[in-house]
Design an enzyme around this catalytic site. Sequence first.
Site, PDB file in Angstrom:
ATOM      1  N   GLY A  17       0.862  -1.195   0.000  1.00  0.00           N
ATOM      2  CA  GLY A  17       0.000   0.000   0.000  1.00  0.00           C
ATOM      3  C   GLY A  17       0.886   1.227   0.000  1.00  0.00           C
ATOM      4  N   ALA A  18       2.012   1.094  -0.730  1.00  0.00           N
ATOM      5  CA  ALA A  18       3.069   2.104  -0.631  1.00  0.00           C
ATOM      6  C   ALA A  18       2.726   3.458  -1.222  1.00  0.00           C
ATOM      7  CB  ALA A  18       4.319   1.571  -1.324  1.00  0.00           C
ATOM      8  N   LYS A 158      -5.104  -0.483  13.124  1.00  0.00           N
ATOM      9  CA  LYS A 158      -6.557  -0.493  13.267  1.00  0.00           C
ATOM     10  C   LYS A 158      -7.238   0.193  12.068  1.00  0.00           C
ATOM     11  CE  LYS A 158      -7.531   3.697  14.003  1.00  0.00           C
ATOM     12  NZ  LYS A 158      -8.284   4.794  13.926  1.00  0.00           N
ATOM     13  N   HIS A 188      -1.024   4.003  17.031  1.00  0.00           N
ATOM     14  CA  HIS A 188       0.062   4.991  16.986  1.00  0.00           C
ATOM     15  C   HIS A 188       0.047   5.929  18.197  1.00  0.00           C
ATOM     16  CE1 HIS A 188      -2.839   7.780  15.082  1.00  0.00           C
ATOM     17  NE2 HIS A 188      -1.975   8.746  15.333  1.00  0.00           N
ATOM     18  N   GLY A 191       2.717   5.325  20.634  1.00  0.00           N
ATOM     19  CA  GLY A 191       4.065   5.775  20.278  1.00  0.00           C
ATOM     20  C   GLY A 191       4.270   7.249  20.588  1.00  0.00           C
ATOM     21  N   LYS A 192       3.222   7.955  20.962  1.00  0.00           N
ATOM     22  CA  LYS A 192       3.390   9.398  21.235  1.00  0.00           C
ATOM     23  C   LYS A 192       4.201   9.563  22.513  1.00  0.00           C
ATOM     24  CE  LYS A 192      -0.692  10.883  18.706  1.00  0.00           C
ATOM     25  NZ  LYS A 192      -0.317  11.806  17.642  1.00  0.00           N
ATOM     26  N   HIS A 250      -7.364   4.291  20.540  1.00  0.00           N
ATOM     27  CA  HIS A 250      -6.403   5.281  21.041  1.00  0.00           C
ATOM     28  C   HIS A 250      -6.700   5.698  22.489  1.00  0.00           C
ATOM     29  CE1 HIS A 250      -5.184   5.394  16.964  1.00  0.00           C
ATOM     30  NE2 HIS A 250      -5.962   6.362  16.532  1.00  0.00           N
ATOM     31  N   LYS A 351      -7.682  21.376  18.124  1.00  0.00           N
ATOM     32  CA  LYS A 351      -7.076  20.047  18.121  1.00  0.00           C
ATOM     33  C   LYS A 351      -6.369  19.861  19.451  1.00  0.00           C
ATOM     34  CE  LYS A 351      -3.581  17.210  15.732  1.00  0.00           C
ATOM     35  NZ  LYS A 351      -4.210  15.922  15.511  1.00  0.00           N
ATOM     36  N   ARG A 382      -0.743  16.826  28.904  1.00  0.00           N
ATOM     37  CA  ARG A 382      -1.044  17.322  27.550  1.00  0.00           C
ATOM     38  C   ARG A 382      -0.324  16.445  26.527  1.00  0.00           C
ATOM     39  NH1 ARG A 382       0.853  22.267  30.000  1.00  0.00           N
ATOM     40  NH2 ARG A 382       2.558  22.294  28.490  1.00  0.00           N
TER      41      ARG A 382
HETATM   42  C1  BG6 Z   1      -6.361   8.021  13.212  1.00  0.00           C
HETATM   43  C2  BG6 Z   1      -7.823   8.244  12.931  1.00  0.00           C
HETATM   44  O1  BG6 Z   1      -6.169   6.783  13.831  1.00  0.00           O
HETATM   45  O2  BG6 Z   1      -5.878   9.062  14.071  1.00  0.00           O
HETATM   46  C3  BG6 Z   1      -8.074   9.621  12.365  1.00  0.00           C
HETATM   47  O3  BG6 Z   1      -8.279   7.254  12.024  1.00  0.00           O
HETATM   48  C4  BG6 Z   1      -7.448  10.692  13.228  1.00  0.00           C
HETATM   49  O4  BG6 Z   1      -9.459   9.858  12.224  1.00  0.00           O
HETATM   50  C5  BG6 Z   1      -5.994  10.366  13.528  1.00  0.00           C
HETATM   51  O5  BG6 Z   1      -7.541  11.921  12.539  1.00  0.00           O
HETATM   52  C6  BG6 Z   1      -5.406  11.328  14.527  1.00  0.00           C
HETATM   53  O6  BG6 Z   1      -4.046  11.071  14.696  1.00  0.00           O
HETATM   54  P1  BG6 Z   1      -3.076  12.225  15.241  1.00  0.00           P
HETATM   55  O7  BG6 Z   1      -1.782  11.527  15.456  1.00  0.00           O
HETATM   56  O8  BG6 Z   1      -3.028  13.273  14.178  1.00  0.00           O
HETATM   57  O9  BG6 Z   1      -3.690  12.751  16.494  1.00  0.00           O
END
Ligand code: BG6
Length: 484
Positions: A17-18, A158, A188, A191-192, A250, A351, A382
Amino acid sequence: MSNKDKKNNSLSITIVGASGDLATQKIFPALFALFSQNLLPENTLFFGFARSTLSDMEFREKITKHLICRYTPEHSCERYMSDFLEKCFYCQGKYNSVDSFLDLYTLMREKNVSRKSNRIFYLAIPPDIFSDVAKAIGDSALVYCRDDVPWSRVIIEKPFGKDRDSSDKLTHEMAKIFTEEQTYRIDHYLGKEVVQNLLVLRFANQIFKPLWNSDYIKKIEIIWSEDKGIEGRGGYFDNYGIIRDIIQNHLLQILAMVTMEEPNSLSAREIRDKKVKVLSKIPPLKIDDILLGQYVSVKNDNIQLLGYTNDPTVPDSSLTPTFAKVKLKINNKRWKGVPFTITAGKAMKEKKTKVKITFRTPENNIFCSLGSCPPPNELIIRIQPNEGIHCNIVNKIPGKKLVFHEQRLDLSYDTAYTDHVIPEAYESLIMDIIDGDKSLFIRKDELQTAWDIFTPILHQIEKEKIKPTPYSFGSTGPKKNINE
Ligand code: BG6
């Protein structure tokens, strides 16, 4: 890197899926970041595999657009970039075709990838084709059977199914090719940087350890919001909704890290055992524990912000929630009676991702007798943006009168760690996969436990066609609370 891996310094990383967004915007930039810090095994080659017809040059151009030199001084960046790109090759093929993966193998041999090199397969493709691709990779004999030297590992991301049953089915199909030991399920958010720091914050700081329970903590909130709408991703999102997209994975992972018991060691097994244990104490959600929302269009400063169902990729009659607030509890001694709230919303005011821990106010506080009780302490973690941790404490405003003031003790990463670059989540996680460290990856039983919490409510929402409450794009969500 472990000694075992040092002996075998040859690695191929295939990204299936590169040409998609995940590969070009996240995976290749992360691989480049690791490459430019000399963190990858000496002989690492990168193979892109996808359906589009592209030459190596065209493929390299596609990924170059997203490469950033975050770690290299400007003058050496160009060299790193061209060295990296020279190691990237492209193979066009069909996802479910053994012949196509045999072509990939031929390409690997042409590029002198040793038969004994370690192999990573990153499936950056929609989950409904994971098992077909895995089967084709398996049938082309590209997977070593043992997780030894050389090893093969697969990375998937996921959504792992849509509920407990479909997730189990996917796990079962994948297991025909890759053992659980060879499978790395990425979330992911784990990993933050600030999420990784949660164990350190909790277990390396004696001041927090004794307070981390229902005697001292009144409530915990996990808050996630994005200021963007769905932006053409309706094909995916409308089938999943915010609970499956963000909360079940998440945010539940963050909750597990915040509430798990202290592991006996930092081994992957210990950490994951403790996470599964705490998640298994969360009862399945009920309809009264949840508030659903969907963003609608609004005019802001003469700009029309389009609502969810106005997106051309979303059906007009969609009831898919883009916002959800859920209330849950953890039935164990540590968290008895503490309410947990998880909120997630797309197309909101800002955000951000944060954890807010509100402490109890002391009983029989001496100040209350003076007519004004001090407000509760809060600890805010945070996660993004402005990574950091701050604590709101009560202070006296200088002067003769006793006037309380909530003051912030603030650890902001941008001022505390000026000499350090915060790694992207994918960089840390890919490095862990190469090292064979599974502590930040979702184990099979953890995935099942997470689905058990949400599957009944998801089925009920869909069966009863529960209507989400509208909220304006750019707002703070529905003007309603759970249970209203
Ligand atoms: C993804 C979701 O897993 O994470 C997206 O499918 C979301 O909807 C994204 O926008 C957010 O990731 P990040 O790292 O930008 O907060």
